[in-house]
Design an enzyme around this catalytic site. Structure first.
Site, PDB file in Angstrom:
ATOM      1  N   ARG A 124      93.636 -14.881 111.934  1.00 39.50           N
ATOM      2  CA  ARG A 124      94.567 -15.239 110.597  1.00 39.50           C
ATOM      3  C   ARG A 124      95.254 -16.055 111.198  1.00 39.50           C
ATOM      4  NH1 ARG A 124      92.267 -11.088 107.469  1.00 39.50           N
ATOM      5  NH2 ARG A 124      90.207 -10.937 106.622  1.00 39.50           N
ATOM      6  N   LYS A 146      99.922 -30.295 112.374  1.00 41.08           N
ATOM      7  CA  LYS A 146      98.633 -30.314 112.240  1.00 41.08           C
ATOM      8  C   LYS A 146      97.620 -29.551 113.404  1.00 41.08           C
ATOM      9  CE  LYS A 146      98.743 -34.559 109.018  1.00 41.08           C
ATOM     10  NZ  LYS A 146      98.532 -35.971 109.005  1.00 41.08           N
ATOM     11  N   GLU A 188     103.015 -45.316 120.129  1.00 38.99           N
ATOM     12  CA  GLU A 188     103.877 -44.534 119.173  1.00 38.99           C
ATOM     13  C   GLU A 188     105.325 -43.708 119.295  1.00 38.99           C
ATOM     14  OE1 GLU A 188     101.780 -43.132 117.135  1.00 38.99           O
ATOM     15  OE2 GLU A 188      99.804 -42.980 117.531  1.00 38.99           O
ATOM     16  N   LYS A 230     110.106 -37.324 113.787  1.00 34.78           N
ATOM     17  CA  LYS A 230     108.853 -36.905 113.245  1.00 34.78           C
ATOM     18  C   LYS A 230     109.461 -35.650 112.403  1.00 34.78           C
ATOM     19  CE  LYS A 230     104.508 -35.888 113.518  1.00 34.78           C
ATOM     20  NZ  LYS A 230     102.943 -36.155 114.653  1.00 34.78           N
ATOM     21  N   GLU A 240     102.036 -33.824 103.906  1.00 31.41           N
ATOM     22  CA  GLU A 240     101.399 -35.045 103.438  1.00 31.41           C
ATOM     23  C   GLU A 240     101.728 -35.459 102.220  1.00 31.41           C
ATOM     24  OE1 GLU A 240      99.248 -37.225 107.170  1.00 31.41           O
ATOM     25  OE2 GLU A 240      99.443 -38.811 105.953  1.00 31.41           O
ATOM     26  N   ARG A 244     105.175 -38.994 104.756  1.00 33.20           N
ATOM     27  CA  ARG A 244     104.619 -38.559 106.062  1.00 33.20           C
ATOM     28  C   ARG A 244     103.846 -39.482 105.684  1.00 33.20           C
ATOM     29  NH1 ARG A 244     102.724 -32.513 109.321  1.00 33.20           N
ATOM     30  NH2 ARG A 244     102.001 -33.908 111.225  1.00 33.20           N
ATOM     31  N   ASN A 248     101.399 -43.017 109.622  1.00 33.71           N
ATOM     32  CA  ASN A 248     100.188 -44.232 110.102  1.00 33.71           C
ATOM     33  C   ASN A 248     100.914 -45.590 109.759  1.00 33.71           C
ATOM     34  OD1 ASN A 248      98.595 -41.782 109.788  1.00 33.71           O
ATOM     35  ND2 ASN A 248      98.845 -41.848 107.949  1.00 33.71           N
ATOM     36  N   HIS A 251      98.257 -47.742 111.429  1.00 33.60           N
ATOM     37  CA  HIS A 251      97.018 -47.014 111.620  1.00 33.60           C
ATOM     38  C   HIS A 251      96.057 -47.698 110.594  1.00 33.60           C
ATOM     39  CE1 HIS A 251      99.727 -44.348 113.914  1.00 33.60           C
ATOM     40  NE2 HIS A 251      98.588 -43.760 114.726  1.00 33.60           N
ATOM     41  N   HIS A 255      92.537 -47.662 113.127  1.00 36.47           N
ATOM     42  CA  HIS A 255      91.585 -47.048 112.732  1.00 36.47           C
ATOM     43  C   HIS A 255      90.064 -47.487 112.452  1.00 36.47           C
ATOM     44  CE1 HIS A 255      94.204 -43.023 111.490  1.00 36.47           C
ATOM     45  NE2 HIS A 255      93.211 -43.847 112.458  1.00 36.47           N
ATOM     46  N   HIS A 268      93.275 -45.451 120.973  1.00 35.15           N
ATOM     47  CA  HIS A 268      94.025 -44.826 119.741  1.00 35.15           C
ATOM     48  C   HIS A 268      95.907 -45.814 120.141  1.00 35.15           C
ATOM     49  CE1 HIS A 268      95.881 -43.685 116.236  1.00 35.15           C
ATOM     50  NE2 HIS A 268      96.958 -42.956 117.118  1.00 35.15           N
TER      51      HIS A 268
HETATM   52  P1  NAD Z   1      93.713 -36.685 125.710  1.00 35.77           P
HETATM   53  O1  NAD Z   1      94.206 -35.310 125.356  1.00 35.77           O
HETATM   54  O2  NAD Z   1      92.797 -36.919 125.416  1.00 35.77           O
HETATM   55  O3  NAD Z   1      95.037 -36.682 126.896  1.00 35.77           O
HETATM   56  C1  NAD Z   1      94.342 -38.683 127.317  1.00 35.77           C
HETATM   57  C2  NAD Z   1      93.982 -37.884 128.997  1.00 35.77           C
HETATM   58  O4  NAD Z   1      95.002 -37.666 130.033  1.00 35.77           O
HETATM   59  C3  NAD Z   1      93.021 -36.731 129.012  1.00 35.77           C
HETATM   60  O5  NAD Z   1      91.702 -37.555 130.562  1.00 35.77           O
HETATM   61  C4  NAD Z   1      94.024 -35.522 129.606  1.00 35.77           C
HETATM   62  O6  NAD Z   1      92.317 -34.776 130.497  1.00 35.77           O
HETATM   63  C5  NAD Z   1      94.396 -36.250 130.788  1.00 35.77           C
HETATM   64  N1  NAD Z   1      95.621 -36.422 131.125  1.00 35.77           N
HETATM   65  C6  NAD Z   1      96.489 -34.999 130.233  1.00 35.77           C
HETATM   66  N2  NAD Z   1      98.210 -34.805 131.425  1.00 35.77           N
HETATM   67  C7  NAD Z   1      97.918 -35.776 131.832  1.00 35.77           C
HETATM   68  C8  NAD Z   1      98.319 -35.105 132.909  1.00 35.77           C
HETATM   69  N3  NAD Z   1      99.598 -34.952 133.046  1.00 35.77           N
HETATM   70  N4  NAD Z   1      98.088 -35.669 134.375  1.00 35.77           N
HETATM   71  C9  NAD Z   1      96.604 -36.667 133.929  1.00 35.77           C
HETATM   72  N5  NAD Z   1      96.679 -36.607 133.243  1.00 35.77           N
HETATM   73  C10 NAD Z   1      96.300 -35.908 132.429  1.00 35.77           C
HETATM   74  O7  NAD Z   1      94.693 -37.690 124.937  1.00 35.77           O
HETATM   75  P2  NAD Z   1      95.860 -37.721 123.701  1.00 35.77           P
HETATM   76  O8  NAD Z   1      96.270 -39.226 123.905  1.00 35.77           O
HETATM   77  O9  NAD Z   1      96.983 -36.819 124.550  1.00 35.77           O
HETATM   78  O10 NAD Z   1      95.558 -37.245 122.550  1.00 35.77           O
HETATM   79  C11 NAD Z   1      94.694 -37.578 121.806  1.00 35.77           C
HETATM   80  C12 NAD Z   1      94.171 -36.793 120.407  1.00 35.77           C
HETATM   81  O11 NAD Z   1      95.686 -35.935 119.873  1.00 35.77           O
HETATM   82  C13 NAD Z   1      93.121 -37.351 119.734  1.00 35.77           C
HETATM   83  O12 NAD Z   1      92.231 -36.074 119.683  1.00 35.77           O
HETATM   84  C14 NAD Z   1      94.214 -36.943 118.152  1.00 35.77           C
HETATM   85  O13 NAD Z   1      93.221 -36.803 116.882  1.00 35.77           O
HETATM   86  C15 NAD Z   1      95.161 -36.131 118.333  1.00 35.77           C
HETATM   87  N6  NAD Z   1      96.703 -36.423 117.358  1.00 35.77           N
HETATM   88  C16 NAD Z   1      96.882 -35.268 117.244  1.00 35.77           C
HETATM   89  C17 NAD Z   1      98.228 -35.392 116.058  1.00 35.77           C
HETATM   90  C18 NAD Z   1      98.555 -33.805 115.135  1.00 35.77           C
HETATM   91  O14 NAD Z   1      99.667 -34.784 114.143  1.00 35.77           O
HETATM   92  N7  NAD Z   1      97.643 -33.061 115.671  1.00 35.77           N
HETATM   93  C19 NAD Z   1      98.704 -36.749 116.125  1.00 35.77           C
HETATM   94  C20 NAD Z   1      98.560 -37.739 116.965  1.00 35.77           C
HETATM   95  C21 NAD Z   1      97.073 -37.367 117.117  1.00 35.77           C
HETATM   96 MG    MG Z   2      98.478 -42.095 115.809  1.00 33.35          MG
END
Ligand code: NAD
Ligand code: MG
Length: 360
Positions: A124, A146, A188, A230, A240, A244, A248, A251, A255, A268
């Site tokens: 939990r 999140k 972003e 943020k 949200e 918050r 978006n 976005h 999307h 993205h």
């Molecule tokens: P990701 O985690 O897929 O990373 C992108 C790529 O870079 C991957 O192939 C990873 O292995 C590689 N990588 C990461 N760090 C590296 C480094 N230092 N050197 C070399 N390669 C590296 O993608 P992302 O863009 O970081 O995140 C996208 C995700 O985040 C999505 O799933 C999205 O839904 C989520 N997200 C969540 C929130 C939230 O508030 N929780 C907000 C925005 C996005």
């Molecule tokens: Mg985004």
């Protein structure tokens, strides 16, 4: 490690974001968040070979009483599944993780979201420390609490709010990040300027070269300013219910573009860049803002090597249909984050289809 910056996130479960070069080598700082004797380090197939051993060794060296194991998952969004989530929980069980165990999420947003969700659910809820290694994760996904996994029916459909205990954004890791991922993160970063901070847009314009060259000082400044924005927003609206939603900006368009084009198109951040420019033009179209503001945003994103036009072959009416299905759309009415000029975003409901079609 000297000269690290900090951004504090307030609210019911406050935590600190540290930003600096070499933070992942500071085992004592990382280990200070381990209350018990279990540290579970989650990473992916790209990031683990680069950084996981060093992080685990740093934690063990600082705290010989702590056992640290590394769990490596496949890289990419396609691994952010319920199956993989279940796998993490089984590994936590095999590890004998107790309620005072700590999960470390070392990677991009994918690792951060799924490891954070596992931490939210194991017994939990146990402690989670975010160690973001993409620019997007440093300025966005690691902050705000999140966590989620995807279903075949859609992204982030299953998740929880579970704020981290701490965030360590080590800018040294950005040196190995692929160019395209860096640019996606910059989209972003630009978003924070667009929604709340006109002067930040000027700063980004003046430091575009340094940021693209991965200058550690410029990156740290951009990350700190983004996180402060943020933090200010999620502090006031953690779940949200209102403000918050401004995060978006761009976005709803993004999307729609992402789902309509399917796999292999814009990522993205790129879709967000296109979406923000569309949202700015929509604001002009609705008489809320000057066209010059939209042009300035477009020029800045283009400098960062980001796309600003809707990809060829995507039909405007198909995109509008997608927007109606967006999980943030209220009862079939088109709702957008628009701006009254750079730095002044707001939510607008009941936007007429014609105005949207005109900017697609
Ligand atoms: P990701 O985690 O897929 O990373 C992108 C790529 O870079 C991957 O192939 C990873 O292995 C590689 N990588 C990461 N760090 C590296 C480094 N230092 N050197 C070399 N390669 C590296 O993608 P992302 O863009 O970081 O995140 C996208 C995700 O985040 C999505 O799933 C999205 O839904 C989520 N997200 C969540 C929130 C939230 O508030 N929780 C907000 C925005 C996005
Ligand atoms: Mg985004």
């Amino acid at each position: 490690m000297s000269g690290a910056r900090h951004v504090d996130v307030g609210g019911a479960a406050p935590y600190r974001i540290a930003i600096g070069d070499g933070l992942l080598r500071d085992g004592a700082a990382l280990a200070s968040h381990v209350r018990g004797r279990h540290a579970f380090l989650v990473s992916d197939a790209n990031v683990a070979p680069l950084y996981a051993r060093d992080v685990a060794d740093a934690i063990q060296a600082a705290r010989p009483d702590v056992r640290c194991i590394v769990s490596c998952m496949p890289a990419g969004e396609s691994a952010k599944t319920l199956d993989r989530f279940g796998e993490l929980l089984r590994e936590l069980a095999d590890f004998g993780a107790t309620r005072d165990a700590c999960v470390f999420a070392l990677g991009g947003g994918v690792v951060g979201d799924i490891a954070g969700f596992a931490a939210a659910c194991w017994m939990r809820g146990i402690d989670c420390v975010q160690l973001p290694t993409t620019l997007l994760a440093m300025v966005d996904s690691s902050v705000g609490g999140k966590t989620a996994v995807d279903l075949p029916q859609g992204k982030n459909l299953v998740g929880a709010f579970h704020p981290p205990r701490a965030v360590f954004a080590d800018t040294a890791t950005l040196r190995t990040l692929p160019d395209r991922e860096l640019r996606a993160g910059l989209a972003e970063v630009v978003k924070y300027g667009a929604i709340r901070d006109d002067a930040f847009l000027d700063w980004l314009d003046a430091h575009a070269e340094a940021l693209l060259a991965r200058d550690a000082g410029a990156l740290a400044e951009a990350i700190a300013r983004s996180c402060a924005h943020k933090a200010a927003i999620v502090e006031r609206d953690p779940l949200e219910h209102g403000e918050r939603a401004l995060l978006n900006f761009g976005h709803t368009f993004a999307h729609a573009i992402e789902t309509e084009q399917g796999y292999g198109g814009l990522n993205h951040g790129e879709a967000v860049a296109v979406g923000m420019v569309r949202a700015a033009h929509l604001s002009t179209q609705l008489g809320l803002a000057d066209a010059a503001d939209a042009r300035r945003l477009e020029a800045l994103l283009a400098r960062f090597g980001l796309p600003v036009e809707v990809p060829a072959g995507l039909a405007p009416d198909a995109l509008v249909s997608r927007m109606r299905l967006d999980k943030k759309a209220a009862a079939g009415r088109l709702r957008f984050v628009v701006w009254r000029g750079a730095g002044r975003a707001e939510v607008l409901s009941d936007v007429p289809d014609d105005a949207v079609l005109a900017v697609l």
